[in-house]
Design an enzyme around this catalytic site. Sequence first.
Site, PDB file in Angstrom:
ATOM      1  CB  CYS B 138      42.721  40.789  45.422  1.00 25.55           C
ATOM      2  SG  CYS B 138      42.415  40.548  47.186  1.00 25.55           S
ATOM      3  CG  HIS B 257      37.614  39.505  45.994  1.00 27.54           C
ATOM      4  ND1 HIS B 257      37.575  38.317  46.683  1.00 27.54           N
ATOM      5  CD2 HIS B 257      38.711  40.164  46.448  1.00 27.54           C
ATOM      6  CE1 HIS B 257      38.613  38.262  47.509  1.00 27.54           C
ATOM      7  NE2 HIS B 257      39.315  39.366  47.384  1.00 27.54           N
TER       8      HIS B 257
END
Lengths: 352, 352
Positions: B138, B257
């Site tokens: 990710c 994130h």
Amino acid sequence: MPEKRTLAIVGATGAVSREALAILDAAPEDDPLAQLDVRLLGSPRSAGQTLTCRGRDISVELFTPDSFAGVDFAVFAAGGAVSRDMAPAAAEAGCVVIDNSSAFRMDESTPLVVPEINADLLTDVAIGRGSILANPNCSTILAAVALYPIARALGIERAVISTYQAVSGAGGPAMRELLAQTKAVLEGESARGRIFKEPCAFNLFSHDSAIDPESGRNVEEEKMLREIDKIFASADEPVVPPRLSCTCVRVPVLRAHSESINLTLRRAAGERELREVLAVAPGVRLRDDRANNDFPTPRKAEGGDEVLVGRLRPDPSQDEGRGYDLFLSGDQLRKGAALNALQIARRLLERG
Amino acid sequence: MPEKRTLAIVGATGAVSREALAILDAAPEDDPLAQLDVRLLGSPRSAGQTLTCRGRDISVELFTPDSFAGVDFAVFAAGGAVSRDMAPAAAEAGCVVIDNSSAFRMDESTPLVVPEINADLLTDVAIGRGSILANPNCSTILAAVALYPIARALGIERAVISTYQAVSGAGGPAMRELLAQTKAVLEGESARGRIFKEPCAFNLFSHDSAIDPESGRNVEEEKMLREIDKIFASADEPVVPPRLSCTCVRVPVLRAHSESINLTLRRAAGERELREVLAVAPGVRLRDDRANNDFPTPRKAEGGDEVLVGRLRPDPSQDEGRGYDLFLSGDQLRKGAALNALQIARRLLERG
């Protein structure tokens, strides 16, 4: 028996003042800080409140221009405006002012002091003779304590710093906002706040200080650049300050800052050499256990006096021995503010 | 009328699967994803549960080696061990496997696909002909989407990345742990968890993956280094991959994130040139309003498809035009996982 000295804290009920009281409270009897007579000065809102230190109730006095008679040390922790207004008067009254705000930090005549690095700046300062000393920005102090010994031993050409800053840097109300907002979000309410424009619960954001439209840097980043420069250049063993890039970010953490730092050394050095430098660096504690994944975190730094340093490892993107990464955590309210101020006072008291 | 295609999700009740269902649910009618027949495959623990997608109840089937008959796409989102065990069988049964785990990413024969960058890798892939494609890590995807267009246009010599990673990267249980632990801490209880060794409430810590004792890098950092290298080298317009240093940190954020990135360009370029590159970069949205201090945050990225990029500014520590800093946020569950996988499926469906 040395003369009893008086230390006044301006901004008595704020987070930094409360931390200063906690440090004074816990000082061992042989610490000169333990002998201080403490006075608390505050706004009309906090005057009359009572705080406790070393078993003694201390009533917050209303802060006026006359508050400094008989005060040896005045720790200012009430924001830049109060410092700008009142610190010169305090110095004129004979106080050694230790100012936690940014008001005087970059004044050429104001020493910007981190005792581990440039305590010699205190040589010209004497109790009873008014002066203004500045406490650096909290992120600055933590980075400086960890990087200066490396710069002195090996030389740092360049450092890239990304911060993970606790909300305590914005004061006690910001800490309460994080707690209240988090509770609200957990209860399904919206994440509204008054201190921060951005939600702080389960979120993070670029530091909430103003951005310079030209450089794109915020005030916090600018402080770090300039203050580290000034501190390193004024060190007891001056070093060439590193070129710096800083990115300052607030995270939903209460009171300890962390920083991810990428270094370019001036000369190649082995990892062991770097570890040996940090192992004996004043104010630093290596916490770097790869096998147990045990590294600095805000929780481990909270309430402690040292800057925790770990994740020390070679940077694979630079020439061997020249590039290193590290990660640090340190208590924003202690070494980042109250402790550094009291360490300055302690040095002066020890010298007598 | 094209043939009805079937997409199976392995790990049906996990966070990535749920996000995939949400994306499929919201797909407009003319999106080929909207035409998919969706099957959900899970462990005995989740088999029999019912999830909803596009108004249809879908019962989770027990996942067995026979589950792949008639399946065109199999999105694996049940961890590396399940992928290693079962993905080859799925490919043998004729499925196009899109694997969200790290099991096959670095296999030479496995395309590591970010459709915005290296969709040409899909040329040799055909529905009905078994194959394994890998979804990158990710943090890797988010960095790659933002950096590749810069690397293509201007060349990136080196990048230093510090991450601020949401707990969702460790799955749904980690998200529930953050919420439950935060609630406990607010109620005065201790911060105990089972997913993370370190407390996650009001704390942050070096990424919880194992550390290589020699390099000092953790597995997450190693993934970023290697995967960005592989993706950039396999781009439709290949570029020389930048030298990289990554520091991966978990923060108390639920599902997006962020990354602070310092760049060294191969040739000097103006800030405007960089902005123009990012303004038209696929999958990127510039959110960079200095006057209003409005920059990427996890909250702004949550639930969105794009990688938000901001804080773009010259790095004062590098030669003019060569150094830049930026900050990005992107939804870990969407572009970091489910969305990227479904974008791969969509490309193949569009080609027919």
